[in-house]
Scaffold this motif. Structure first.
Motif, PDB file in Angstrom:
ATOM      1  N   LEU A  55      -0.693   2.634  17.928  1.00  0.00           N
ATOM      2  CA  LEU A  55      -0.111   3.242  16.718  1.00  0.00           C
ATOM      3  C   LEU A  55      -0.593   2.535  15.462  1.00  0.00           C
ATOM      4  N   ARG A  56      -0.621   1.217  15.495  1.00  0.00           N
ATOM      5  CA  ARG A  56      -1.091   0.455  14.324  1.00  0.00           C
ATOM      6  C   ARG A  56      -2.547   0.774  14.024  1.00  0.00           C
ATOM      7  N   ALA A  57      -3.336   0.952  15.063  1.00  0.00           N
ATOM      8  CA  ALA A  57      -4.760   1.247  14.865  1.00  0.00           C
ATOM      9  C   ALA A  57      -4.961   2.634  14.271  1.00  0.00           C
ATOM     10  N   ARG A  58      -3.990   3.531  14.437  1.00  0.00           N
ATOM     11  CA  ARG A  58      -4.083   4.876  13.873  1.00  0.00           C
ATOM     12  C   ARG A  58      -4.015   4.863  12.357  1.00  0.00           C
ATOM     13  N   ARG A  59      -3.303   3.913  11.815  1.00  0.00           N
ATOM     14  CA  ARG A  59      -3.119   3.881  10.361  1.00  0.00           C
ATOM     15  C   ARG A  59      -4.478   3.764   9.689  1.00  0.00           C
ATOM     16  N   PRO A  60      -4.688   4.537   8.659  1.00  0.00           N
ATOM     17  CA  PRO A  60      -5.986   4.466   7.989  1.00  0.00           C
ATOM     18  C   PRO A  60      -6.168   3.110   7.308  1.00  0.00           C
ATOM     19  N   VAL A  61      -7.367   2.641   7.391  1.00  0.00           N
ATOM     20  CA  VAL A  61      -7.700   1.395   6.704  1.00  0.00           C
ATOM     21  C   VAL A  61      -7.670   1.693   5.217  1.00  0.00           C
ATOM     22  N   SER A  62      -7.094   0.816   4.454  1.00  0.00           N
ATOM     23  CA  SER A  62      -6.994   1.080   3.022  1.00  0.00           C
ATOM     24  C   SER A  62      -8.385   1.181   2.420  1.00  0.00           C
ATOM     25  N   ASP A  63      -8.524   2.178   1.587  1.00  0.00           N
ATOM     26  CA  ASP A  63      -9.819   2.424   0.967  1.00  0.00           C
ATOM     27  C   ASP A  63     -10.093   1.418  -0.128  1.00  0.00           C
ATOM     28  N   ASP A  64     -11.305   1.377  -0.487  1.00  0.00           N
ATOM     29  CA  ASP A  64     -11.731   0.512  -1.576  1.00  0.00           C
ATOM     30  C   ASP A  64     -11.085   0.994  -2.872  1.00  0.00           C
ATOM     31  N   ILE A  65     -10.793   0.106  -3.752  1.00  0.00           N
ATOM     32  CA  ILE A  65     -10.127   0.449  -5.017  1.00  0.00           C
ATOM     33  C   ILE A  65     -10.951   1.426  -5.847  1.00  0.00           C
ATOM     34  N   ASP A  66     -12.265   1.429  -5.667  1.00  0.00           N
ATOM     35  CA  ASP A  66     -13.113   2.341  -6.433  1.00  0.00           C
ATOM     36  C   ASP A  66     -12.825   3.803  -6.094  1.00  0.00           C
ATOM     37  N   VAL A  67     -12.331   4.063  -4.881  1.00  0.00           N
ATOM     38  CA  VAL A  67     -11.988   5.434  -4.494  1.00  0.00           C
ATOM     39  C   VAL A  67     -10.856   5.951  -5.383  1.00  0.00           C
ATOM     40  N   ALA A  68      -9.964   5.069  -5.796  1.00  0.00           N
ATOM     41  CA  ALA A  68      -8.840   5.479  -6.639  1.00  0.00           C
ATOM     42  C   ALA A  68      -9.323   6.001  -7.991  1.00  0.00           C
ATOM     43  N   LEU A  69     -10.479   5.576  -8.426  1.00  0.00           N
ATOM     44  CA  LEU A  69     -10.999   6.056  -9.703  1.00  0.00           C
ATOM     45  C   LEU A  69     -11.319   7.541  -9.659  1.00  0.00           C
ATOM     46  N   GLU A  70     -11.566   8.068  -8.456  1.00  0.00           N
ATOM     47  CA  GLU A  70     -11.900   9.474  -8.303  1.00  0.00           C
ATOM     48  C   GLU A  70     -10.664  10.361  -8.207  1.00  0.00           C
ATOM     49  N   ILE A  71      -9.480   9.777  -8.066  1.00  0.00           N
ATOM     50  CA  ILE A  71      -8.255  10.560  -7.949  1.00  0.00           C
ATOM     51  C   ILE A  71      -7.834  10.996  -9.347  1.00  0.00           C
ATOM     52  N   PRO A  72      -7.708  12.292  -9.550  1.00  0.00           N
ATOM     53  CA  PRO A  72      -7.340  12.749 -10.893  1.00  0.00           C
ATOM     54  C   PRO A  72      -5.906  12.371 -11.242  1.00  0.00           C
ATOM     55  N   ASP A  73      -5.700  12.039 -12.504  1.00  0.00           N
ATOM     56  CA  ASP A  73      -4.374  11.703 -13.002  1.00  0.00           C
ATOM     57  C   ASP A  73      -3.608  12.995 -13.231  1.00  0.00           C
ATOM     58  N   ALA A  74      -2.400  13.060 -12.692  1.00  0.00           N
ATOM     59  CA  ALA A  74      -1.590  14.273 -12.813  1.00  0.00           C
ATOM     60  C   ALA A  74      -0.986  14.410 -14.211  1.00  0.00           C
ATOM     61  N   GLY A  75      -0.977  13.349 -14.976  1.00  0.00           N
ATOM     62  CA  GLY A  75      -0.394  13.374 -16.307  1.00  0.00           C
ATOM     63  C   GLY A  75      -1.322  14.035 -17.308  1.00  0.00           C
ATOM     64  N   PRO A  76      -0.827  14.193 -18.515  1.00  0.00           N
ATOM     65  CA  PRO A  76      -1.661  14.821 -19.541  1.00  0.00           C
ATOM     66  C   PRO A  76      -2.830  13.918 -19.920  1.00  0.00           C
ATOM     67  N   SER A  77      -3.870  14.556 -20.390  1.00  0.00           N
ATOM     68  CA  SER A  77      -5.034  13.792 -20.844  1.00  0.00           C
ATOM     69  C   SER A  77      -4.629  13.000 -22.092  1.00  0.00           C
ATOM     70  N   PRO A  78      -5.385  11.987 -22.470  1.00  0.00           N
ATOM     71  CA  PRO A  78      -5.042  11.228 -23.680  1.00  0.00           C
ATOM     72  C   PRO A  78      -4.979  12.126 -24.925  1.00  0.00           C
ATOM     73  N   GLU A  79      -5.881  13.100 -24.979  1.00  0.00           N
ATOM     74  CA  GLU A  79      -5.870  14.009 -26.135  1.00  0.00           C
ATOM     75  C   GLU A  79      -4.591  14.835 -26.156  1.00  0.00           C
ATOM     76  N   ARG A  80      -4.211  15.334 -24.972  1.00  0.00           N
ATOM     77  CA  ARG A  80      -2.999  16.155 -24.888  1.00  0.00           C
ATOM     78  C   ARG A  80      -1.759  15.317 -25.192  1.00  0.00           C
ATOM     79  N   ALA A  81      -1.731  14.069 -24.699  1.00  0.00           N
ATOM     80  CA  ALA A  81      -0.595  13.193 -24.963  1.00  0.00           C
ATOM     81  C   ALA A  81      -0.475  12.918 -26.462  1.00  0.00           C
ATOM     82  N   THR A  82      -1.601  12.711 -27.133  1.00  0.00           N
ATOM     83  CA  THR A  82      -1.597  12.476 -28.579  1.00  0.00           C
ATOM     84  C   THR A  82      -1.098  13.725 -29.308  1.00  0.00           C
TER      85      THR A  82
END
Length: 182
Positions: free
Chosen positions: A90-117
């Motif tokens: 069961l422990r081996a089934r858990r996905p190995v945590s991805d590299d932090i750089d992968v998180a850069l590709e995840i889109p932010d669900a919040g408003p863009s900086p322009e929209r927030a402004t």
């Protein structure tokens, strides 16, 4: 003298430690159903449990010399081997945590900086226009359109007749519209 089933299994484990294949076969025949049930309950997948039970018996064969009669019941020791192996799977089934750089590709669900402004500027403009209303009128507008109070609740809160509250809100919205469009 007759041995109890527990003593019999302990004896089989001891003989497995001496590499007695016949004892191993007998041990498998007597305990495999129970150990299979343990692995199946943990893994919840029949084919995976079938594969795991084979690996469990390899471990039992390799580690039979580690069983110390008297410390635990032999079936408890066998169940622990099966349980621990299934949990390892069961422990081996858990996905190995991805590299932090992968998180850069995840889109932010919040408003863009322009929209927030833009939202902040609109909010500030609305607050400025609300500031041009009389305080009780501004409070009534906030209560009706931001806090969700009914006209009746606002009329009661401000101790004015219901039609007066409707007039306040209608006239206040007209003033806000003029202010915001200016």
């Amino acid at each position: 003298m007759t041995q109890t089933p527990s003593q019999d299994i302990a004896d089989l484990i001891s003989r497995c430690a001496l590499r007695d294949r016949a004892a191993f076969r007998t041990l498998y025949e007597r305990t495999s159903a129970k150990l299979f049930g343990v692995t199946l309950r943990i893994l919840k997948d029949r084919s995976e449990a079938e594969e795991a039970i084979q690996e469990v018996y390899v471990k039992i064969w390799q580690r039979a010399d580690r069983y110390v009669a008297g410390n635990t019941s032999p079936i408890s020791w066998l169940v622990a081997v099966a349980r621990n192996h299934a949990l390892d799977i069961l422990r081996a089934r858990r996905p190995v945590s991805d590299d932090i750089d992968v998180a850069l590709e995840i889109p932010d669900a919040g408003p863009s900086p322009e929209r927030a402004t833009q939202d902040n500027q609109e909010r500030a403009q609305i607050e400025q226009c609300l500031g041009t209303l009389e305080p009780d009128r501004a409070d009534a507008v906030r209560g009706a359109y931001l806090d969700g109070y009914s006209y009746e609740e606002l009329a009661s809160r401000h101790t004015v007749p219901l039609n007066t509250m409707r007039t306040w809100l209608r006239r206040s919205l007209i003033k806000l519209k003029d202010c915001l469009s200016a």
